[in-house]
Design an enzyme around this catalytic site. Structure first.
Site, PDB file in Angstrom:
ATOM      1  N   ASP A 111     -62.391   8.228 -18.501  1.00 41.27           N
ATOM      2  CA  ASP A 111     -62.881   9.576 -18.793  1.00 41.27           C
ATOM      3  C   ASP A 111     -62.412   9.885 -20.216  1.00 41.27           C
ATOM      4  O   ASP A 111     -61.304  10.350 -20.438  1.00 41.27           O
ATOM      5  CB  ASP A 111     -62.296  10.568 -17.789  1.00 41.27           C
ATOM      6  CG  ASP A 111     -62.823  11.988 -18.000  1.00 41.27           C
ATOM      7  OD1 ASP A 111     -63.309  12.293 -19.117  1.00 41.27           O
ATOM      8  OD2 ASP A 111     -62.749  12.786 -17.047  1.00 41.27           O
ATOM      9  N   GLU A 204     -50.926  15.369 -17.302  1.00 43.97           N
ATOM     10  CA  GLU A 204     -52.335  15.578 -16.981  1.00 43.97           C
ATOM     11  C   GLU A 204     -52.356  15.888 -15.495  1.00 43.97           C
ATOM     12  O   GLU A 204     -52.306  15.005 -14.666  1.00 43.97           O
ATOM     13  CB  GLU A 204     -53.148  14.324 -17.329  1.00 43.97           C
ATOM     14  CG  GLU A 204     -54.622  14.623 -17.423  1.00 43.97           C
ATOM     15  CD  GLU A 204     -55.283  14.725 -16.068  1.00 43.97           C
ATOM     16  OE1 GLU A 204     -55.186  15.805 -15.420  1.00 43.97           O
ATOM     17  OE2 GLU A 204     -55.900  13.745 -15.653  1.00 43.97           O
ATOM     18  N   GLU A 213     -54.952  20.328  -5.403  1.00 45.85           N
ATOM     19  CA  GLU A 213     -53.851  19.358  -5.340  1.00 45.85           C
ATOM     20  C   GLU A 213     -52.542  19.935  -5.832  1.00 45.85           C
ATOM     21  O   GLU A 213     -51.493  19.308  -5.696  1.00 45.85           O
ATOM     22  CB  GLU A 213     -54.135  18.068  -6.124  1.00 45.85           C
ATOM     23  CG  GLU A 213     -54.525  16.946  -5.231  1.00 45.85           C
ATOM     24  CD  GLU A 213     -54.348  15.573  -5.866  1.00 45.85           C
ATOM     25  OE1 GLU A 213     -53.714  15.457  -6.916  1.00 45.85           O
ATOM     26  OE2 GLU A 213     -54.846  14.634  -5.273  1.00 45.85           O
ATOM     27  N   HIS A 353     -64.684  13.350 -15.116  1.00 43.74           N
ATOM     28  CA  HIS A 353     -64.549  12.958 -13.708  1.00 43.74           C
ATOM     29  C   HIS A 353     -64.268  14.160 -12.807  1.00 43.74           C
ATOM     30  O   HIS A 353     -64.338  14.038 -11.586  1.00 43.74           O
ATOM     31  CB  HIS A 353     -63.475  11.878 -13.546  1.00 43.74           C
ATOM     32  CG  HIS A 353     -62.074  12.401 -13.610  1.00 43.74           C
ATOM     33  ND1 HIS A 353     -61.500  12.844 -14.779  1.00 43.74           N
ATOM     34  CD2 HIS A 353     -61.151  12.575 -12.636  1.00 43.74           C
ATOM     35  CE1 HIS A 353     -60.265  13.253 -14.511  1.00 43.74           C
ATOM     36  NE2 HIS A 353     -60.027  13.099 -13.237  1.00 43.74           N
TER      37      HIS A 353
HETATM   38  N1  SAH Z   1     -50.605  10.602 -16.806  1.00 45.35           N
HETATM   39  C1  SAH Z   1     -51.515   9.617 -16.250  1.00 45.35           C
HETATM   40  C2  SAH Z   1     -51.774   9.838 -14.754  1.00 45.35           C
HETATM   41  C3  SAH Z   1     -52.300  11.209 -14.390  1.00 45.35           C
HETATM   42  S1  SAH Z   1     -52.666  11.339 -12.656  1.00 45.35           S
HETATM   43  C4  SAH Z   1     -52.804   9.639 -17.048  1.00 45.35           C
HETATM   44  O1  SAH Z   1     -53.026  10.602 -17.782  1.00 45.35           O
HETATM   45  O2  SAH Z   1     -53.620   8.722 -16.943  1.00 45.35           O
HETATM   46  C5  SAH Z   1     -51.317  12.206 -12.028  1.00 45.35           C
HETATM   47  C6  SAH Z   1     -50.121  11.324 -11.669  1.00 45.35           C
HETATM   48  O3  SAH Z   1     -49.076  12.180 -11.248  1.00 45.35           O
HETATM   49  C7  SAH Z   1     -50.350  10.359 -10.509  1.00 45.35           C
HETATM   50  O4  SAH Z   1     -50.034   9.040 -10.907  1.00 45.35           O
HETATM   51  C8  SAH Z   1     -49.430  10.856  -9.393  1.00 45.35           C
HETATM   52  O5  SAH Z   1     -48.842   9.796  -8.646  1.00 45.35           O
HETATM   53  C9  SAH Z   1     -48.375  11.602 -10.182  1.00 45.35           C
HETATM   54  N2  SAH Z   1     -47.714  12.694  -9.466  1.00 45.35           N
HETATM   55  C10 SAH Z   1     -48.314  13.728  -8.833  1.00 45.35           C
HETATM   56  N3  SAH Z   1     -47.395  14.554  -8.317  1.00 45.35           N
HETATM   57  C11 SAH Z   1     -46.172  14.027  -8.628  1.00 45.35           C
HETATM   58  C12 SAH Z   1     -44.823  14.429  -8.375  1.00 45.35           C
HETATM   59  N4  SAH Z   1     -44.557  15.540  -7.695  1.00 45.35           N
HETATM   60  N5  SAH Z   1     -43.835  13.637  -8.829  1.00 45.35           N
HETATM   61  C13 SAH Z   1     -44.108  12.496  -9.523  1.00 45.35           C
HETATM   62  N6  SAH Z   1     -45.358  12.084  -9.799  1.00 45.35           N
HETATM   63  C14 SAH Z   1     -46.386  12.841  -9.364  1.00 45.35           C
END
Ligand code: SAH
Length: 413
Positions: A111, A204, A213, A353
């Site tokens: 994306d 993100e 979420e 997305h």
């Molecule tokens: N920063 C990456 C992934 C973003 S998706 C990018 O930009 O491509 C969000 C990520 O946050 C996921 O991998 C998920 O496992 C993680 N995540 C969500 N809630 C979390 C929490 N409470 N503690 C640690 N990781 C978390």
């Protein structure tokens, strides 16, 4: 799509991410629709389609809408076996840890509206990152951490509870950032950092309908715990909008479909189908009204309380048409950097997305140009499962040819 409409249940799948992303060549910008004070968004994109006005002819690509999505990973780390080896993971691991699979990260990284904007916000602000301590909340593959390290950060702490972080560790090492990036596996709410404060927080966190979420809760937790008083947070603004849509064709396919299924009457399902917002691409041509900002978040200062909100709105029909429901989408911006940047997930902006989120009404409104639809939208985390959103939509329309005064309940799960 892992759109609410194609989900099985929140236990089975509730990830904000899903498959099928169209590659797009450039980063986009914030839209220009009146109403709110926005940062002047600079786009170094060469395509003006992004400077969207409402009647653009751009048709966003329509990916097939049959993807599945899985459970948000926050509650998951304890459930998954701790296999560090992708080869050994089974569907059970992915079931409890949807972010473990590379596919979801591929979708997010591809994306380009999303990833390029983050890349530019970080890499074009080396003066802000130089010698700074950075925290990457939910690092996934480590991509944002590597942008930050490349921009000169002194050290990056990258946290993720999903086993994707095992791959991130290798990625960081292979790309020569081993000494500059520390990866920490665990929930942000549970881990400890070797430093007391960080200078910059990157994340993100945005979900469908912005808040689905509830990962923003995690970002606010990290901000309040670690971000230095004058620290930077990227991104720092988000705005959620609502507009009216004409959508006879898809509403017929999605809702009236149940009236006659291979000759059988399954209309008892219609009510449940109506209550589920649909996450899918809305064609800009279907937007009948202006868009009204129903939530403006300043990530630097907002609190968890702000994420349960209620907003009145008034939108004006821009032509004679029929209204079958409402579309919601968000813009997101980095305004505390040298030159503000942002992107929009609006129907008239480039595909992302996140697509858009649609709320259908049971009845159809006949609207005349310049008539106003008033209403109020309320949104709060579901009591039983705070990752789901309960959304109440009150609509009051007193038009020349049709009237409505009523409330609909939706659940995004
Ligand atoms: N920063 C990456 C992934 C973003 S998706 C990018 O930009 O491509 C969000 C990520 O946050 C996921 O991998 C998920 O496992 C993680 N995540 C969500 N809630 C979390 C929490 N409470 N503690 C640690 N990781 C978390």
């Amino acid at each position: 799509a892992p759109c609410a409409s194609s989900r099985i249940s929140s236990e089975f799948c509730s990830s904000k991410r899903h498959k099928n992303v169209e590659m797009i060549p450039q980063c986009t910008v914030m839209v220009q629709s009146g109403k709110v004070d926005r940062p002047t968004i600079q786009n170094n994109s060469d395509n003006n389609q992004n400077q969207s006005h409402d009647d653009t002819d751009m048709d966003p690509p329509k990916p097939s809408s049959n993807q599945n999505s899985n459970n948000g990973s926050n509650d998951s780390s304890s459930n998954s076996n701790d296999s560090n080896n992708n080869e050994e993971r089974t569907s059970k691991d992915y079931y409890f840890d949807s972010y473990a699979h590379h596919g979801i990260h591929e979708e997010m990284i591809k994306d380009e509206v999303r990833t390029r904007t983050y890349q530019m916000a970080i890499m074009q602000n080396k003066h802000l990152f130089k010698d700074k301590i950075v925290l990457d909340v939910g690092c996934g593959t480590g991509i944002l951490s590597m942008f930050a390290a490349s921009a000169g950060a002194k050290h990056v702490y990258a946290v993720d509870c999903s086993s994707i972080i095992d791959s991130a560790k290798k990625i960081v090492e292979i790309n020569g950032f081993k000494d500059q990036i520390t990866l920490i596996k665990g929930k942000v709410e549970d881990i400890e950092l070797p430093v007391e404060t960080v200078d910059i927080l990157i994340s993100e966190w945005m979900g469908y309908f912005l808040l689905y979420e509830s990962m923003l809760d995690t970002v606010l937790y990290a901000r309040d715990k670690w971000l230095a008083p004058n620290g930077l947070i990227l991104p720092d603004k988000a705005i959620l909008y609502i507009a009216a849509i004409e959508d006879a064709h898809l509403k017929h396919e999605r809702i009236d479909f149940w009236d006659n299924v291979y000759g059988f009457d399954m209309s008892v399902i219609k009510d449940a189908a109506l209550r589920e917002p649909v996450v899918d691409v809305v064609d800009a041509k279907n937007v009948v009204s202006n868009a009204y900002p129903i939530l403006k978040l300043d990530i630097k200062t907002c609190t968890k309380k702000d994420l349960a909100f209620s907003s009145r709105f008034a939108i004006k029909a821009k032509r004679n048409d029929y209204v079958h429901g409402f579309v919601s989408y968000f813009d997101c911006a980095f305004t505390h950097i040298h030159k503000p940047l942002g992107f929009s997930t609006a129907p008239h902006a480039r595909y992302t997305h996140w697509k858009q989120t649609v709320f259908y009404m049971g009845e159809t409104l006949t609207v005349c140009e310049n008539e106003t639809i008033e209403g109020e939208i309320s949104c709060r985390p579901n009591k039983k499962n705070p990752r789901d959103l309960d959304i109440e939509l009150y609509v009051n329309f007193q038009g020349q040819h049709s009237k409505k005064d009523g409330t609909m309940d939706f659940r995004l799960r």
